[in-house]
Design a protein around this motif. Sequence first.
Motif, PDB file in Angstrom:
ATOM      1  N   LEU A   1      -2.845  -6.176  -2.853  1.00 19.39           N
ATOM      2  CA  LEU A   1      -3.242  -5.953  -1.465  1.00 19.39           C
ATOM      3  C   LEU A   1      -2.372  -6.768  -0.517  1.00 19.39           C
ATOM      4  O   LEU A   1      -1.904  -6.265   0.515  1.00 19.39           O
ATOM      5  CB  LEU A   1      -4.718  -6.322  -1.280  1.00 19.39           C
ATOM      6  CG  LEU A   1      -5.294  -6.154   0.134  1.00 19.39           C
ATOM      7  CD1 LEU A   1      -5.263  -4.690   0.544  1.00 19.39           C
ATOM      8  CD2 LEU A   1      -6.719  -6.702   0.200  1.00 19.39           C
ATOM      9  N   VAL A   2      -2.137  -8.021  -0.878  1.00 18.16           N
ATOM     10  CA  VAL A   2      -1.329  -8.901  -0.031  1.00 18.16           C
ATOM     11  C   VAL A   2       0.127  -8.443   0.005  1.00 18.16           C
ATOM     12  O   VAL A   2       0.740  -8.325   1.082  1.00 18.16           O
ATOM     13  CB  VAL A   2      -1.409 -10.354  -0.532  1.00 18.16           C
ATOM     14  CG1 VAL A   2      -0.402 -11.242   0.222  1.00 18.16           C
ATOM     15  CG2 VAL A   2      -2.823 -10.897  -0.350  1.00 18.16           C
ATOM     16  N   LEU A   3       0.695  -8.166  -1.181  1.00 21.93           N
ATOM     17  CA  LEU A   3       2.113  -7.834  -1.274  1.00 21.93           C
ATOM     18  C   LEU A   3       2.450  -6.440  -0.744  1.00 21.93           C
ATOM     19  O   LEU A   3       3.514  -6.229  -0.162  1.00 21.93           O
ATOM     20  CB  LEU A   3       2.584  -7.942  -2.735  1.00 21.93           C
ATOM     21  CG  LEU A   3       2.588  -9.355  -3.332  1.00 21.93           C
ATOM     22  CD1 LEU A   3       2.864  -9.280  -4.827  1.00 21.93           C
ATOM     23  CD2 LEU A   3       3.620 -10.233  -2.641  1.00 21.93           C
ATOM     24  N   LEU A   4       1.525  -5.501  -0.938  1.00 19.30           N
ATOM     25  CA  LEU A   4       1.814  -4.114  -0.581  1.00 19.30           C
ATOM     26  C   LEU A   4       1.245  -3.695   0.773  1.00 19.30           C
ATOM     27  O   LEU A   4       1.650  -2.659   1.313  1.00 19.30           O
ATOM     28  CB  LEU A   4       1.270  -3.177  -1.663  1.00 19.30           C
ATOM     29  CG  LEU A   4       1.870  -3.366  -3.063  1.00 19.30           C
ATOM     30  CD1 LEU A   4       1.170  -2.464  -4.074  1.00 19.30           C
ATOM     31  CD2 LEU A   4       3.363  -3.093  -3.051  1.00 19.30           C
ATOM     32  N   ALA A   5       0.327  -4.492   1.313  1.00 19.86           N
ATOM     33  CA  ALA A   5      -0.281  -4.096   2.587  1.00 19.86           C
ATOM     34  C   ALA A   5      -0.238  -5.201   3.642  1.00 19.86           C
ATOM     35  O   ALA A   5       0.339  -5.025   4.712  1.00 19.86           O
ATOM     36  CB  ALA A   5      -1.734  -3.661   2.348  1.00 19.86           C
ATOM     37  N   VAL A   6      -0.814  -6.349   3.338  1.00 21.97           N
ATOM     38  CA  VAL A   6      -0.948  -7.410   4.337  1.00 21.97           C
ATOM     39  C   VAL A   6       0.419  -7.890   4.834  1.00 21.97           C
ATOM     40  O   VAL A   6       0.680  -7.913   6.045  1.00 21.97           O
ATOM     41  CB  VAL A   6      -1.747  -8.604   3.773  1.00 21.97           C
ATOM     42  CG1 VAL A   6      -1.773  -9.748   4.792  1.00 21.97           C
ATOM     43  CG2 VAL A   6      -3.167  -8.171   3.426  1.00 21.97           C
ATOM     44  N   ILE A   7       1.298  -8.275   3.919  1.00 27.15           N
ATOM     45  CA  ILE A   7       2.608  -8.799   4.322  1.00 27.15           C
ATOM     46  C   ILE A   7       3.434  -7.746   5.062  1.00 27.15           C
ATOM     47  O   ILE A   7       4.002  -8.045   6.139  1.00 27.15           O
ATOM     48  CB  ILE A   7       3.380  -9.357   3.102  1.00 27.15           C
ATOM     49  CG1 ILE A   7       2.669 -10.613   2.579  1.00 27.15           C
ATOM     50  CG2 ILE A   7       4.833  -9.669   3.464  1.00 27.15           C
ATOM     51  CD1 ILE A   7       3.306 -11.220   1.349  1.00 27.15           C
ATOM     52  N   PRO A   8       3.535  -6.514   4.558  1.00 24.81           N
ATOM     53  CA  PRO A   8       4.287  -5.497   5.315  1.00 24.81           C
ATOM     54  C   PRO A   8       3.731  -5.248   6.715  1.00 24.81           C
ATOM     55  O   PRO A   8       4.487  -5.060   7.670  1.00 24.81           O
ATOM     56  CB  PRO A   8       4.158  -4.247   4.438  1.00 24.81           C
ATOM     57  CG  PRO A   8       3.969  -4.772   3.066  1.00 24.81           C
ATOM     58  CD  PRO A   8       3.127  -5.997   3.240  1.00 24.81           C
ATOM     59  N   ILE A   9       2.392  -5.243   6.847  1.00 33.30           N
ATOM     60  CA  ILE A   9       1.786  -5.012   8.162  1.00 33.30           C
ATOM     61  C   ILE A   9       2.109  -6.161   9.120  1.00 33.30           C
ATOM     62  O   ILE A   9       2.402  -5.944  10.303  1.00 33.30           O
ATOM     63  CB  ILE A   9       0.258  -4.829   8.029  1.00 33.30           C
ATOM     64  CG1 ILE A   9      -0.055  -3.488   7.349  1.00 33.30           C
ATOM     65  CG2 ILE A   9      -0.418  -4.905   9.394  1.00 33.30           C
ATOM     66  CD1 ILE A   9      -1.513  -3.283   7.017  1.00 33.30           C
TER      67      ILE A   9
ATOM     68  N   ALA B   1       1.161  -8.149 -10.363  1.00 33.97           N
ATOM     69  CA  ALA B   1       1.178  -7.535  -9.028  1.00 33.97           C
ATOM     70  C   ALA B   1       2.578  -7.599  -8.421  1.00 33.97           C
ATOM     71  O   ALA B   1       3.018  -6.655  -7.754  1.00 33.97           O
ATOM     72  CB  ALA B   1       0.177  -8.244  -8.119  1.00 33.97           C
ATOM     73  N   ALA B   2       3.283  -8.696  -8.668  1.00 33.20           N
ATOM     74  CA  ALA B   2       4.653  -8.818  -8.179  1.00 33.20           C
ATOM     75  C   ALA B   2       5.539  -7.734  -8.786  1.00 33.20           C
ATOM     76  O   ALA B   2       6.403  -7.164  -8.111  1.00 33.20           O
ATOM     77  CB  ALA B   2       5.209 -10.203  -8.512  1.00 33.20           C
ATOM     78  N   ALA B   3       5.301  -7.424 -10.069  1.00 27.10           N
ATOM     79  CA  ALA B   3       6.062  -6.355 -10.728  1.00 27.10           C
ATOM     80  C   ALA B   3       5.740  -5.003 -10.101  1.00 27.10           C
ATOM     81  O   ALA B   3       6.633  -4.187  -9.858  1.00 27.10           O
ATOM     82  CB  ALA B   3       5.745  -6.337 -12.220  1.00 27.10           C
ATOM     83  N   VAL B   4       4.477  -4.773  -9.791  1.00 25.54           N
ATOM     84  CA  VAL B   4       4.049  -3.504  -9.189  1.00 25.54           C
ATOM     85  C   VAL B   4       4.626  -3.350  -7.784  1.00 25.54           C
ATOM     86  O   VAL B   4       4.888  -2.231  -7.328  1.00 25.54           O
ATOM     87  CB  VAL B   4       2.508  -3.409  -9.163  1.00 25.54           C
ATOM     88  CG1 VAL B   4       2.043  -2.190  -8.371  1.00 25.54           C
ATOM     89  CG2 VAL B   4       1.959  -3.339 -10.581  1.00 25.54           C
ATOM     90  N   SER B   5       4.828  -4.465  -7.096  1.00 21.61           N
ATOM     91  CA  SER B   5       5.405  -4.389  -5.748  1.00 21.61           C
ATOM     92  C   SER B   5       6.857  -3.930  -5.779  1.00 21.61           C
ATOM     93  O   SER B   5       7.400  -3.501  -4.753  1.00 21.61           O
ATOM     94  CB  SER B   5       5.303  -5.755  -5.060  1.00 21.61           C
ATOM     95  OG  SER B   5       6.190  -6.695  -5.651  1.00 21.61           O
TER      96      SER B   5
ATOM     97  N   THR C   1      -8.011 -12.123 -14.077  1.00 19.77           N
ATOM     98  CA  THR C   1      -6.721 -11.440 -14.000  1.00 19.77           C
ATOM     99  C   THR C   1      -6.818 -10.173 -13.166  1.00 19.77           C
ATOM    100  O   THR C   1      -5.930  -9.879 -12.353  1.00 19.77           O
ATOM    101  CB  THR C   1      -6.208 -11.090 -15.416  1.00 19.77           C
ATOM    102  OG1 THR C   1      -6.042 -12.300 -16.164  1.00 19.77           O
ATOM    103  CG2 THR C   1      -4.874 -10.357 -15.346  1.00 19.77           C
ATOM    104  N   ILE C   2      -7.906  -9.428 -13.348  1.00 22.55           N
ATOM    105  CA  ILE C   2      -8.094  -8.174 -12.605  1.00 22.55           C
ATOM    106  C   ILE C   2      -8.192  -8.444 -11.106  1.00 22.55           C
ATOM    107  O   ILE C   2      -7.532  -7.793 -10.295  1.00 22.55           O
ATOM    108  CB  ILE C   2      -9.348  -7.431 -13.101  1.00 22.55           C
ATOM    109  CG1 ILE C   2      -9.148  -6.976 -14.550  1.00 22.55           C
ATOM    110  CG2 ILE C   2      -9.658  -6.231 -12.211  1.00 22.55           C
ATOM    111  CD1 ILE C   2     -10.411  -6.464 -15.205  1.00 22.55           C
TER     112      ILE C   2
ATOM    113  N   GLY D   1      -5.960  -8.349  -5.793  1.00 27.50           N
ATOM    114  CA  GLY D   1      -5.825  -9.147  -4.577  1.00 27.50           C
ATOM    115  C   GLY D   1      -4.370  -9.354  -4.195  1.00 27.50           C
ATOM    116  O   GLY D   1      -3.986  -9.204  -3.029  1.00 27.50           O
ATOM    117  N   ALA D   2      -3.548  -9.676  -5.189  1.00 27.05           N
ATOM    118  CA  ALA D   2      -2.126  -9.879  -4.925  1.00 27.05           C
ATOM    119  C   ALA D   2      -1.443  -8.569  -4.519  1.00 27.05           C
ATOM    120  O   ALA D   2      -0.549  -8.568  -3.662  1.00 27.05           O
ATOM    121  CB  ALA D   2      -1.446 -10.468  -6.165  1.00 27.05           C
TER     122      ALA D   2
END
Length: 267
Positions: free
Chosen positions: A59-67, A26-30, A50-51, A56-57
């Motif tokens: 969602l956190v990295l791409l949505a929750v933290i930016p918001i 997920a960190a790579a996708v961010s 893993t899925i 989940g990660a």
Amino acid sequence: FLTLLILGALYASLKKKDITAGILLAAAVSLKYYPAIFVIPFLITRNKKTILAFFGACLVLLAVIPILILGWRETVEFVDQLSRGIYAEQLAAAGENSQSFFNVFMRWLGLLGHESQTARFILRTLGYLGVEATIVLIFLLHRHSIPRALIWAFVLLSLSVPLFVATSWPHYLVYLPFCQLFVFIEIQEHRWYSSVHRQILFAVLFLSVFLASVFALHLSGHWKLYAGAGLLFVSNTLMMALSVRLVLSSLSVVGSSKKAAMISAVG
């Protein structure tokens, strides 16, 4: 760094650290969107930890933290601008530095005077079909329990990047040494190959290594000539051909063993 995160996810998964693997992916996708394709092996094997960790990660990295940092409206505007930037980058990917399947072939066809809309459509279609064929191979690797199936999956998906990522700048192909080393080990361990067959496979492998090396860059005379000729793409393609050959060979051996076992059982 992106490749390190992807390989880190592979290493974590091999060590049975499924949640860590999902978070690293997920960190790579961010950072870039295309590493999302590496979740496919986990979907095929139904690795729930893993899925779930991956989505989940994400969602956190791409949505929750930016918001939380920017606010809801600003995040939406940022994503919109980012999407436009990605689209603009795709349009600009026709530059001589791109090592994507589509752009390299379009440059070659342009030199021959055969560049056309039909050629564009055919090349894009072939690229996506190549990715689909890669996914089918990964499914077969899992279904037939081929040794090192997960590593093979990551190698095949890495080598498929130029097939669907329009930019595929040279630094995107930094995964090549890892793939080359793994294929080298696999050729050595495929004992059913004849000596001549193994020598041919090694020759193709070493050609791939040479084309991706600084020696080939210097011999070309200029980085624009090296990149424009698509030598990194050729190196990548040779590795993909070798990988597919080895995978199909492994599948054939496993299939023959199962058939022999069934005949013995019936007898």
